[in-house]
Design a protein around this motif. Structure first.
Motif, PDB file in Angstrom:
ATOM      1  N   PHE A  43      15.172  20.465 -49.425  1.00  0.00           N
ATOM      2  CA  PHE A  43      16.346  20.272 -48.569  1.00  0.00           C
ATOM      3  C   PHE A  43      16.150  19.024 -47.724  1.00  0.00           C
ATOM      4  O   PHE A  43      15.071  18.784 -47.177  1.00  0.00           O
ATOM      5  N   ASN A  44      17.212  18.216 -47.622  1.00  0.00           N
ATOM      6  CA  ASN A  44      17.206  17.020 -46.777  1.00  0.00           C
ATOM      7  C   ASN A  44      17.952  17.355 -45.490  1.00  0.00           C
ATOM      8  O   ASN A  44      19.152  17.645 -45.516  1.00  0.00           O
ATOM      9  N   VAL A  45      17.247  17.323 -44.354  1.00  0.00           N
ATOM     10  CA  VAL A  45      17.862  17.754 -43.093  1.00  0.00           C
ATOM     11  C   VAL A  45      18.957  16.799 -42.630  1.00  0.00           C
ATOM     12  O   VAL A  45      19.809  17.176 -41.812  1.00  0.00           O
ATOM     13  N   LEU A  46      18.962  15.561 -43.143  1.00  0.00           N
ATOM     14  CA  LEU A  46      19.983  14.594 -42.748  1.00  0.00           C
ATOM     15  C   LEU A  46      21.245  14.697 -43.603  1.00  0.00           C
ATOM     16  O   LEU A  46      22.358  14.593 -43.088  1.00  0.00           O
ATOM     17  N   THR A  47      21.069  14.900 -44.898  1.00  0.00           N
ATOM     18  CA  THR A  47      22.224  14.872 -45.807  1.00  0.00           C
ATOM     19  C   THR A  47      22.522  16.214 -46.455  1.00  0.00           C
ATOM     20  O   THR A  47      23.544  16.356 -47.130  1.00  0.00           O
ATOM     21  N   GLY A  48      21.662  17.188 -46.272  1.00  0.00           N
ATOM     22  CA  GLY A  48      21.835  18.473 -46.947  1.00  0.00           C
ATOM     23  C   GLY A  48      22.987  19.291 -46.390  1.00  0.00           C
ATOM     24  O   GLY A  48      23.406  19.121 -45.241  1.00  0.00           O
ATOM     25  N   ASN A  49      23.494  20.197 -47.219  1.00  0.00           N
ATOM     26  CA  ASN A  49      24.559  21.123 -46.827  1.00  0.00           C
ATOM     27  C   ASN A  49      23.900  22.379 -46.252  1.00  0.00           C
ATOM     28  O   ASN A  49      23.262  23.143 -46.982  1.00  0.00           O
ATOM     29  N   TYR A  50      24.054  22.588 -44.957  1.00  0.00           N
ATOM     30  CA  TYR A  50      23.371  23.706 -44.309  1.00  0.00           C
ATOM     31  C   TYR A  50      23.926  25.058 -44.744  1.00  0.00           C
ATOM     32  O   TYR A  50      23.273  26.087 -44.559  1.00  0.00           O
ATOM     33  N   GLN A  51      25.117  25.051 -45.351  1.00  0.00           N
ATOM     34  CA  GLN A  51      25.627  26.299 -45.910  1.00  0.00           C
ATOM     35  C   GLN A  51      24.743  26.750 -47.077  1.00  0.00           C
ATOM     36  O   GLN A  51      24.524  27.945 -47.281  1.00  0.00           O
ATOM     37  N   SER A  52      24.195  25.771 -47.826  1.00  0.00           N
ATOM     38  CA  SER A  52      23.298  26.130 -48.934  1.00  0.00           C
ATOM     39  C   SER A  52      22.006  26.748 -48.399  1.00  0.00           C
ATOM     40  O   SER A  52      21.442  27.657 -49.019  1.00  0.00           O
ATOM     41  N   LEU A  53      21.535  26.265 -47.247  1.00  0.00           N
ATOM     42  CA  LEU A  53      20.358  26.866 -46.615  1.00  0.00           C
ATOM     43  C   LEU A  53      20.683  28.291 -46.167  1.00  0.00           C
ATOM     44  O   LEU A  53      19.873  29.211 -46.352  1.00  0.00           O
ATOM     45  N   LYS A  54      21.863  28.458 -45.603  1.00  0.00           N
ATOM     46  CA  LYS A  54      22.292  29.791 -45.165  1.00  0.00           C
ATOM     47  C   LYS A  54      22.366  30.748 -46.353  1.00  0.00           C
ATOM     48  O   LYS A  54      21.933  31.908 -46.268  1.00  0.00           O
ATOM     49  N   ASP A  55      22.893  30.248 -47.476  1.00  0.00           N
ATOM     50  CA  ASP A  55      22.980  31.071 -48.683  1.00  0.00           C
ATOM     51  C   ASP A  55      21.590  31.432 -49.203  1.00  0.00           C
ATOM     52  O   ASP A  55      21.369  32.553 -49.683  1.00  0.00           O
TER      53      ASP A  55
END
Length: 500
Positions: A118-130
């Motif tokens: 995961f890239n904290v600058l460009t990543g989609n945090y919804q994907s982290l939540k999922d």
């Protein structure tokens, strides 16, 4: 009458002991209850040096000591898209093997690690939540589980990561905790801004601002040393102490400059101000997190720094602008410490690694003996110890000689217990929800407020008659030395730096 008094005294003592035992049992029961809750530990920067050298080792030690919940998951978040959970576990395994032998416990611990690119600058945090939601289902995680977001990142990544987590609703969970590594900001203004961003998404009770020195047993012992020993607490003031000196010498050099912010911001604002707080603050009303931190903030608000009493430098061969050495004379503007200088000097490139606090007592007002004033030394690392110098008669002679009485804070000093590593203590405190060893928002801002006169002065240096003042010159010093000799100029008459 005397028998009744004796019996009554015995009964009172026994009841007090029972009450203390019950309190200890309840505290232990509360800790066990907290640890029984499932845990998801989301580690950002899982492929970095801090994680490699400290964090996984601390988590593994807690696991071996059965101080982690039975059902816990470490979600290792890092940039590498080619890494898998299996290959990442192999990387962690190698780090653990560098510290100890292979074991069934190690294999069991590694199974709790899941890797997520995961890239904290460009990543989609919804994907982290999922991803987190999927792990909760897959690993049958309880709905009332705890989740810790640990930011082991470069400071410039704190803000976007916190905003990403907050906007995805990940910090709205009442069981969520946010751990942020130091340095927390680079000035008073930036610290205030970062605090404001965090508090948009979190309650203060959810935030764990890290200063790993607060996890060190010898630092925590400062409170016990001061407030559990009447022999010293009664002497702990301007009436008996002449000056205090804090030294933090490191043999290491700055490896490549990446992320290094200079000795003032890196060491003084964070670690050494915490030592000063614990050393000089007034007794708290209780040992609760907020009572202790209230007293630290009060102390910071009367701690004064003057650019005129500041010496900075860098070791020979260093090719960057951030100082690798700084010496300060600080003053405390309150009743207990008025007029007593606090000298502070951290630096890199020293001959020996050593962190110590030296309290130099005033001399005896007597002409009977030639006596050197007593010094109390609290050595925090390495070889943790407490040493007090005494003037004693030389056998067979009328003269005095100064000797030291040493107490070792380890097995040689009578402790069978192993001293835990700082990060292990801090992680376990986070799991338990104990914020005593973490820094509060107003505390962070008060720390930066102390040094802003120095930082502002450095930004607006003025030249008087074509020459910089001694405190404005950036001095050089040889690697393996005690730093620039110019540091002696901030000392008051008859004061001197202790030789390492």
């Amino acid at each position: 009458m005397s028998e009744q008094s004796t019996v009554k005294g015995f009964n009172t003592s026994a009841s007090e002991k029972v009450a203390m035992d019950l309190a200890s049992a309840k505290a232990l029961e509360a800790k066990i209850s907290v640890r029984q809750k499932d845990l998801i530990f989301v580690l950002f920067g899982a492929g970095g040096n801090l994680a490699s050298l400290k964090l996984f080792l601390a988590l593994f030690q807690s696991f071996k000591e059965e101080k982690l919940p039975a059902n816990f998951t470490i979600l290792a978040v890092d940039l590498n898209p080619e890494m898998t959970s299996g290959s990442f576990r192999g990387w962690v395994r190698q780090d653990l093997l560098d510290k100890g032998p292979e074991s069934e416990e190690m294999a069991a611990f590694l199974e709790h690690i899941v890797y997520f690119p995961f890239n904290v600058l460009t990543g989609n945090y919804q994907s982290l939540k999922d991803k987190i939601s999927g792990l909760e289902t897959e690993r049958k995680v309880s709905p009332n589980r705890k989740i810790i977001y640990f930011l082991s990142l470069l400071p410039n990544l704190f803000e976007p990561t916190i905003q990403g987590l907050g906007q995805a609703g990940l910090l709205a969970d009442e069981n969520a905790r946010l751990a942020v590594e130091k340095p927390f900001g680079s000035s008073l203004e930036s610290a205030q801004k970062l605090n404001a961003i965090i508090l948009q998404y979190c309650q203060e009770s959810q935030i764990y601002r890290m200063d790993h020195w607060l996890g060190k047993e010898t630092v925590q012992n400062l409170l016990n040393f001061r407030f559990a020993n009447g022999i010293f607490e009664h002497l702990w003031s301007r009436q008996f102490i002449d000056y205090i000196e804090i030294t933090a010498a490191e043999t290491v050099l700055v490896p490549d400059g990446r992320g290094y912010v200079g000795a003032l911001k890196d060491m003084v604002v964070n670690h050494l101000f915490q030592l000063i707080c614990l050393l000089l603050m007034e007794p708290p009303n209780s040992l609760s997190a907020d009572d202790i931190r209230d007293e630290k903030v009060k102390l910071l608000r009367v701690l004064k720094a003057d650019p005129k009493f500041t010496i900075r430098g860098y070791y020979e061969g260093y090719d960057r602008t951030e100082e690798t050495y700084i010496a300060l004379k600080l003053m405390v503007d309150n009743y207990r410490w008025q007029g007593i200088p606090i000298y502070v000097r951290p630096w890199k490139g020293a001959k020996n690694k050593e962190t110590e606090i030296s309290a130099h007592f005033k001399g005896v007002p007597s002409t009977l003996f030639t006596a050197i004033p007593n010094t109390l030394v609290l050595r925090l690392q390495p070889d943790e110890a407490i040493s007090l110098t005494w003037n004693v008669k030389v056998p067979g002679e009328p003269n005095n000689r100064q000797k030291s009485l040493d107490f070792l804070y380890n097995s040689k000093g009578g402790f069978e217990e192993t001293i835990p590593e700082a990060y292990q203590t801090l992680i376990e405190s986070m799991i338990e929800g104990d914020r005593t060893l973490f820094v509060r928002a107003d505390e962070v801002e008060a720390q930066w407020a102390v040094v802003m006169p120095i930082l502002n002065h450095w930004e607006t240096l003025t030249i008087n008659n074509g020459h910089l003042s001694e405190s404005d010159i950036v001095h050089t010093y040889p690697v393996g030395s005690d730093g620039p000799t110019a540091a002696n100029q901030i000392l008051e008459p008859n004061h001197k730096w202790r030789s390492l």
